[in-house]
Motif scaffolding. Structure first.
Motif, PDB file in Angstrom:
ATOM      1  N   UNK A   1       2.517   9.558  -9.500  1.00 25.89           N
ATOM      2  CA  UNK A   1       2.555   9.535  -8.044  1.00 25.89           C
ATOM      3  C   UNK A   1       1.176   9.901  -7.495  1.00 25.89           C
ATOM      4  N   UNK A   2       0.712   9.118  -6.518  1.00 24.31           N
ATOM      5  CA  UNK A   2      -0.582   9.383  -5.904  1.00 24.31           C
ATOM      6  C   UNK A   2      -1.732   8.583  -6.492  1.00 24.31           C
ATOM      7  N   UNK A   3      -1.526   7.931  -7.647  1.00 26.08           N
ATOM      8  CA  UNK A   3      -2.578   7.131  -8.269  1.00 26.08           C
ATOM      9  C   UNK A   3      -2.829   5.854  -7.460  1.00 26.08           C
ATOM     10  N   UNK A   4      -4.072   5.389  -7.474  1.00 25.52           N
ATOM     11  CA  UNK A   4      -4.432   4.118  -6.856  1.00 25.52           C
ATOM     12  C   UNK A   4      -4.282   3.034  -7.916  1.00 25.52           C
ATOM     13  N   UNK A   5      -3.458   2.007  -7.625  1.00 28.91           N
ATOM     14  CA  UNK A   5      -3.200   0.948  -8.593  1.00 28.91           C
ATOM     15  C   UNK A   5      -3.479  -0.411  -7.970  1.00 28.91           C
ATOM     16  N   UNK A   6      -3.674  -1.414  -8.836  1.00 28.12           N
ATOM     17  CA  UNK A   6      -3.852  -2.799  -8.412  1.00 28.12           C
ATOM     18  C   UNK A   6      -2.771  -3.628  -9.103  1.00 28.12           C
ATOM     19  N   UNK A   7      -2.190  -4.583  -8.356  1.00 24.06           N
ATOM     20  CA  UNK A   7      -1.138  -5.444  -8.906  1.00 24.06           C
ATOM     21  C   UNK A   7      -1.807  -6.555  -9.700  1.00 24.06           C
TER      22      UNK A   7
ATOM     23  N   UNK B   1       2.808  -2.816  -0.973  1.00 23.89           N
ATOM     24  CA  UNK B   1       3.003  -3.865  -1.973  1.00 23.89           C
ATOM     25  C   UNK B   1       4.497  -4.121  -2.140  1.00 23.89           C
ATOM     26  N   UNK B   2       4.868  -5.382  -2.383  1.00 18.05           N
ATOM     27  CA  UNK B   2       6.261  -5.764  -2.638  1.00 18.05           C
ATOM     28  C   UNK B   2       7.134  -5.428  -1.424  1.00 18.05           C
ATOM     29  N   UNK B   3       6.636  -5.790  -0.246  1.00 18.40           N
ATOM     30  CA  UNK B   3       7.390  -5.491   0.971  1.00 18.40           C
ATOM     31  C   UNK B   3       8.491  -6.527   1.161  1.00 18.40           C
ATOM     32  N   UNK B   4       9.690  -6.033   1.468  1.00 15.01           N
ATOM     33  CA  UNK B   4      10.858  -6.893   1.675  1.00 15.01           C
ATOM     34  C   UNK B   4      11.523  -6.524   2.999  1.00 15.01           C
ATOM     35  N   UNK B   5      12.285  -7.467   3.554  1.00 13.70           N
ATOM     36  CA  UNK B   5      12.996  -7.236   4.812  1.00 13.70           C
ATOM     37  C   UNK B   5      14.395  -6.695   4.492  1.00 13.70           C
ATOM     38  N   UNK B   6      14.808  -5.676   5.229  1.00 15.09           N
ATOM     39  CA  UNK B   6      16.149  -5.107   5.095  1.00 15.09           C
ATOM     40  C   UNK B   6      16.853  -5.213   6.438  1.00 15.09           C
ATOM     41  N   UNK B   7      18.065  -5.712   6.416  1.00 19.14           N
ATOM     42  CA  UNK B   7      18.877  -5.803   7.627  1.00 19.14           C
ATOM     43  C   UNK B   7      19.731  -4.549   7.699  1.00 19.14           C
TER      44      UNK B   7
ATOM     45  N   UNK C   1      -3.999  -3.706  -3.667  1.00 14.97           N
ATOM     46  CA  UNK C   1      -4.127  -2.329  -4.115  1.00 14.97           C
ATOM     47  C   UNK C   1      -3.297  -1.426  -3.228  1.00 14.97           C
ATOM     48  N   UNK C   2      -2.873  -0.301  -3.787  1.00 15.76           N
ATOM     49  CA  UNK C   2      -2.127   0.677  -3.006  1.00 15.76           C
ATOM     50  C   UNK C   2      -1.881   1.940  -3.798  1.00 15.76           C
ATOM     51  N   UNK C   3      -1.453   2.986  -3.111  1.00 23.26           N
ATOM     52  CA  UNK C   3      -1.135   4.271  -3.735  1.00 23.26           C
ATOM     53  C   UNK C   3       0.325   4.273  -4.172  1.00 23.26           C
ATOM     54  N   UNK C   4       0.593   4.929  -5.300  1.00 23.49           N
ATOM     55  CA  UNK C   4       1.955   5.037  -5.809  1.00 23.49           C
ATOM     56  C   UNK C   4       2.683   6.093  -4.984  1.00 23.49           C
TER      57      UNK C   4
ATOM     58  N   UNK D   1       3.376  -4.497 -14.286  1.00 28.71           N
ATOM     59  CA  UNK D   1       2.698  -5.417 -13.368  1.00 28.71           C
ATOM     60  C   UNK D   1       1.589  -4.751 -12.564  1.00 28.71           C
ATOM     61  N   UNK D   2       1.273  -3.498 -12.881  1.00 23.49           N
ATOM     62  CA  UNK D   2       0.190  -2.810 -12.179  1.00 23.49           C
ATOM     63  C   UNK D   2      -0.774  -2.183 -13.178  1.00 23.49           C
ATOM     64  N   UNK D   3      -2.014  -1.971 -12.725  1.00 24.44           N
ATOM     65  CA  UNK D   3      -3.048  -1.302 -13.515  1.00 24.44           C
ATOM     66  C   UNK D   3      -3.675  -0.225 -12.659  1.00 24.44           C
TER      67      UNK D   3
END
Length: 111
Positions: free
Chosen positions: A6-12, A37-43, A21-24, A69-71
């Motif tokens: 948690x808190x690491x900076x990763x790239x997909x 990353x991996x944003x989805x819509x929720x109803x 890129x984004x923080x865990x 899928x991340x590094x």
């Protein structure tokens, strides 16, 4: 010991969000929730919660992504890198203890 925390900076490196890129934010065994990353819509339905009424509608949330899928992003080169470990002898309260330290394979620097 997990290689990505948690808190690491990763790239997909794979999937529809490749290159982002984004923080865990969260770690669940073999899946991660990464910020932006991996944003989805929720109803969501209008519901009553403990803190008041929750409005309904369409909200965008981050879905979990598989850890393969991340590094990790190397702080020195700003590129994706594999993670290795190095053991160190740490002296604390007069006793020596063996400790594992995460190391970026690309630059060889501690993470």
């Amino acid at each position: 010991m997990a290689k990505i925390k948690k808190g690491d900076l990763v790239v997909v490196i794979a999937g529809r969000d490749k290159g982002q890129q984004g923080r865990v934010l969260e770690v669940h065994e073999d899946r991660l929730v990464v910020e932006g990353v991996q944003r989805v819509k929720r109803h969501t339905k209008v519901a009553q919660s403990q803190r008041g009424t929750r409005t309904g509608g369409i909200e965008t949330v981050e879905a979990p992504i598989h850890v393969s899928n991340v590094m990790l992003v190397d702080s020195e080169t700003k590129r994706g890198t594999r993670v290795g470990y190095r053991t160190e002898q740490v002296e604390r309260d007069g006793r020596t203890k063996t400790q594992r330290v995460r190391v970026a394979r690309r630059s060889g620097k501690d993470i």
